[in-house]
Design a protein around this motif. Structure first.
Motif, PDB file in Angstrom:
ATOM      1  N   ALA A  28       1.041  -0.996   0.155  1.00  0.00           N
ATOM      2  CA  ALA A  28       0.017  -0.003   0.003  1.00  0.00           C
ATOM      3  C   ALA A  28       0.901   1.290  -0.019  1.00  0.00           C
ATOM      4  O   ALA A  28       0.462   2.307  -0.841  1.00  0.00           O
ATOM      5  CB  ALA A  28      -0.932  -0.107   1.158  1.00  0.00           C
ATOM      6  N   THR A  29       2.109   1.128   0.760  1.00  0.00           N
ATOM      7  CA  THR A  29       2.848   2.330   0.852  1.00  0.00           C
ATOM      8  C   THR A  29       3.395   2.732  -0.435  1.00  0.00           C
ATOM      9  O   THR A  29       3.475   3.724  -1.154  1.00  0.00           O
ATOM     10  CB  THR A  29       4.097   2.297   1.891  1.00  0.00           C
ATOM     11  N   ALA A  30       3.897   1.522  -1.202  1.00  0.00           N
ATOM     12  CA  ALA A  30       4.339   1.515  -2.980  1.00  0.00           C
ATOM     13  C   ALA A  30       3.415   2.177  -3.604  1.00  0.00           C
ATOM     14  O   ALA A  30       3.635   2.968  -4.383  1.00  0.00           O
ATOM     15  CB  ALA A  30       4.866   0.213  -3.106  1.00  0.00           C
ATOM     16  N   GLN A  31       2.029   1.944  -3.449  1.00  0.00           N
ATOM     17  CA  GLN A  31       1.098   2.227  -4.367  1.00  0.00           C
ATOM     18  C   GLN A  31       0.660   3.729  -4.070  1.00  0.00           C
ATOM     19  O   GLN A  31       0.394   4.673  -4.997  1.00  0.00           O
ATOM     20  CB  GLN A  31      -0.253   1.614  -4.291  1.00  0.00           C
ATOM     21  N   GLY A  32       0.882   3.972  -2.805  1.00  0.00           N
ATOM     22  CA  GLY A  32       0.564   5.441  -2.424  1.00  0.00           C
ATOM     23  C   GLY A  32       1.822   6.629  -3.058  1.00  0.00           C
ATOM     24  O   GLY A  32       1.475   7.476  -3.673  1.00  0.00           O
ATOM     25  N   LEU A  33       3.178   5.714  -2.831  1.00  0.00           N
ATOM     26  CA  LEU A  33       4.406   6.521  -3.661  1.00  0.00           C
ATOM     27  C   LEU A  33       4.232   6.610  -5.196  1.00  0.00           C
ATOM     28  O   LEU A  33       4.467   7.767  -5.756  1.00  0.00           O
ATOM     29  CB  LEU A  33       5.598   5.910  -3.209  1.00  0.00           C
ATOM     30  N   MET A  34       3.540   5.654  -5.692  1.00  0.00           N
ATOM     31  CA  MET A  34       3.555   5.631  -7.184  1.00  0.00           C
ATOM     32  C   MET A  34       2.413   6.483  -7.704  1.00  0.00           C
ATOM     33  O   MET A  34       2.758   7.545  -8.491  1.00  0.00           O
ATOM     34  CB  MET A  34       2.819   4.163  -7.520  1.00  0.00           C
ATOM     35  N   SER A  35       1.222   6.968  -6.836  1.00  0.00           N
ATOM     36  CA  SER A  35       0.216   7.624  -7.264  1.00  0.00           C
ATOM     37  C   SER A  35       0.862   9.217  -7.126  1.00  0.00           C
ATOM     38  O   SER A  35       0.267  10.134  -7.717  1.00  0.00           O
ATOM     39  CB  SER A  35      -0.987   7.355  -6.426  1.00  0.00           C
ATOM     40  N   SER A  36       1.701   9.526  -6.169  1.00  0.00           N
ATOM     41  CA  SER A  36       2.265  10.687  -5.758  1.00  0.00           C
ATOM     42  C   SER A  36       3.467  11.123  -6.943  1.00  0.00           C
ATOM     43  O   SER A  36       4.048  12.120  -6.486  1.00  0.00           O
ATOM     44  CB  SER A  36       2.523  11.052  -4.380  1.00  0.00           C
ATOM     45  N   GLY A  37       3.892  10.227  -7.722  1.00  0.00           N
ATOM     46  CA  GLY A  37       4.860  10.486  -8.649  1.00  0.00           C
ATOM     47  C   GLY A  37       6.402  10.104  -8.107  1.00  0.00           C
ATOM     48  O   GLY A  37       7.195  10.290  -8.756  1.00  0.00           O
TER      49      GLY A  37
END
Length: 463
Positions: free
Chosen positions: A415-424
């Motif tokens: 989930a942390t990875a996905q959040g970082l991905m969505s924020s660029g």
């Protein structure tokens, strides 16, 4: 002589390259290309803009699900389409527009670009302009190369001038093409407004504002060195056609104007100093928009009790307004009372169950309540919200916390990875995805999601 030829050749090439890059990226500001465009999320504003856009899209023959409307946190009056699937609109468009028609006119114009396939044709125009520029440069460099002996300096200078002229002519040809496309989009906008039974008066109001603001500078502007028609010329070209419509004097429905007024007040209060809000909505103003603005100011100051009192007054007038419940939940959450925020967020979700942002707010409040018994439900709600709104860094952040508190470390890393991905943050996303994948079952849904992040390569910016 070699040195002179090299310098002139480089100059001509640089001019062509600069012209081509600038033109090819014209529809998308530099900040957007670098991934740093300041975006803002607000369910109420996005919902209003979608309602403005859907009849226009239908009139243009575009599926309503094809185009995503994205809010830019910029108070300048601007909107643009970088491709056929995204329309960026500055919050300044809504803030400056006193009526729905002013915003609808902007959306209609940008829809004209999408329906007319102008972006694909612009790329072809760029290619043509590059060819013109290259020919001019080659002629110029050839003249420089021929400049030996007596008078060579004059000939070389003339060659450099020829190269520059070639690039300049190419740029002017491209800008002339863009002006033509802008005029075509204007006419298309009038057609869409007519088909949907809406007035073009708001569109004319917008162009009139631009014309007045540019009155002085336009006197000295070169109309062939800009990509848009001069505002006054643009206004004159549209006014006669617009006034022929039988819908010209038809105002927007009162309910739509009321929603517009609320969204303007909300955006102003969220993005301005409280004193600016008070000047725009003085205490003597008892309208719902003014009350809404004051509620936002109270929420921003983390005065949950004061904000709740104002919002409760608004709810007595509109008991089924989901955005009032959303704001009440935000005010309570941000003032340090997440448990009390759960109920208004639940109410907002019950009124609009398909709004992903509401679900994410609800899951956020449940996680922040620090009650282990709420974590399984919070996890389920956050996942449902992220399925509807997959680009929410806050949603992924709260989901990661929910997983972590339940001892699900691998899922928390994912989930942390996905959040970082969505924020660029691609590098950070890959680091956490790698950690997650090591402890996830190979081939599982979560493992594959981590693998998607690890194998992702950003698209190269076309030059």
């Amino acid at each position: 002589m070699k040195r002179s030829l090299s310098r002139a050749g480089r100059r001509a090439t640089a001019l062509i390259a600069a012209m081509a890059i600038a033109a090819s990226s014209a529809p998308l500001p530099a900040e957007a290309q670098r991934g740093k465009l300041p975006l803002v999320r607000d369910a109420e504003t996005e919902d209003l803009l979608r309602d403005y856009a859907q009849p226009i899209f239908k009139a243009a023959g575009i599926p309503s699900s094809q185009v995503e409307i994205i809010l830019v946190n910029d108070k300048g009056f601007n909107a643009f389409v970088p491709d056929s699937r995204r329309m960026f609109i500055n919050i300044g468009v809504v803030l400056d527009a006193e009526t729905p028609g002013e915003v609808i006119g902007v959306i209609a114009h940008e829809t004209g670009h999408i329906a007319g396939n102008h972006l694909t044709r612009l790329r072809q125009a760029v290619a043509n302009a590059q060819i013109i520029g290259v020919i001019g440069a080659l002629l110029g460099v050839g003249a420089i190369a021929a400049g030996t002996g007596a008078g060579s300096a004059d000939l070389a200078g003339g060659g450099a001038g020829l190269a520059t002229a070639g690039a300049g002519f190419a740029k002017r040809s491209l800008l002339s093409y863009q002006r033509g496309e802008e005029a075509t989009a204007d006419r298309a906008a009038l057609t869409y407004l007519e088909r949907t039974g809406q007035s073009a008066k708001g569109m004319l109001t917008t162009f009139s504002r631009f014309a007045d603001q540019n009155l002085f500078s336009a006197k000295y502007a070169d109309p062939y060195a800009i990509s848009h028609p001069l505002p006054r010329e643009r206004l004159n070209a549209l006014e006669t056609l617009a006034k022929k419509s039988r819908y010209y004097d038809t105002p927007a429905p009162a309910s739509l104007q009321a929603r517009h007024d609320l969204v303007r007040a909300k955006l102003l209060a969220f993005t301005s100093h409280p004193r600016s809000v008070e000047r725009a909505y003085p205490r003597s103003d008892k309208s719902m928009a003014a009350q809404y603005a004051r509620a936002v100011v109270a929420a921003q100051s983390r005065n949950g009790r004061a904000a709740s009192k104002i919002i409760d007054g608004l709810l007595r007038q509109q008991p089924n307004n989901p955005y009032f419940y959303e704001l009440k939940g935000q005010a309570l959450l941000e003032s340090g009372n997440p448990r009390a925020a759960i109920e208004p967020f639940r109410r907002a979700v019950s009124l609009r169950p398909r709004e992903g942002q509401f679900l994410i707010w609800l899951g956020f409040a449940m996680v922040a309540s620090d009650d282990p018994g709420l974590l399984p439900e919070a996890e389920k709600i956050l996942k449902a919200g992220l399925q509807m709104d997959a680009n929410s860094p806050i949603g992924y952040q709260q989901l990661a916390i929910a997983h972590s508190r339940q001892g699900e470390t691998a899922e928390a890393n994912l989930a942390t990875a996905q959040g970082l991905m969505s924020s660029g943050d691609l590098r950070g996303a890959k680091q956490y995805a790698s950690r997650a994948q090591k402890n996830l079952k190979r081939g599982s849904r979560e493992w594959l999601q981590a693998d998607d992040i690890l194998s992702y390569k950003p698209p190269q910016l076309r030059r």
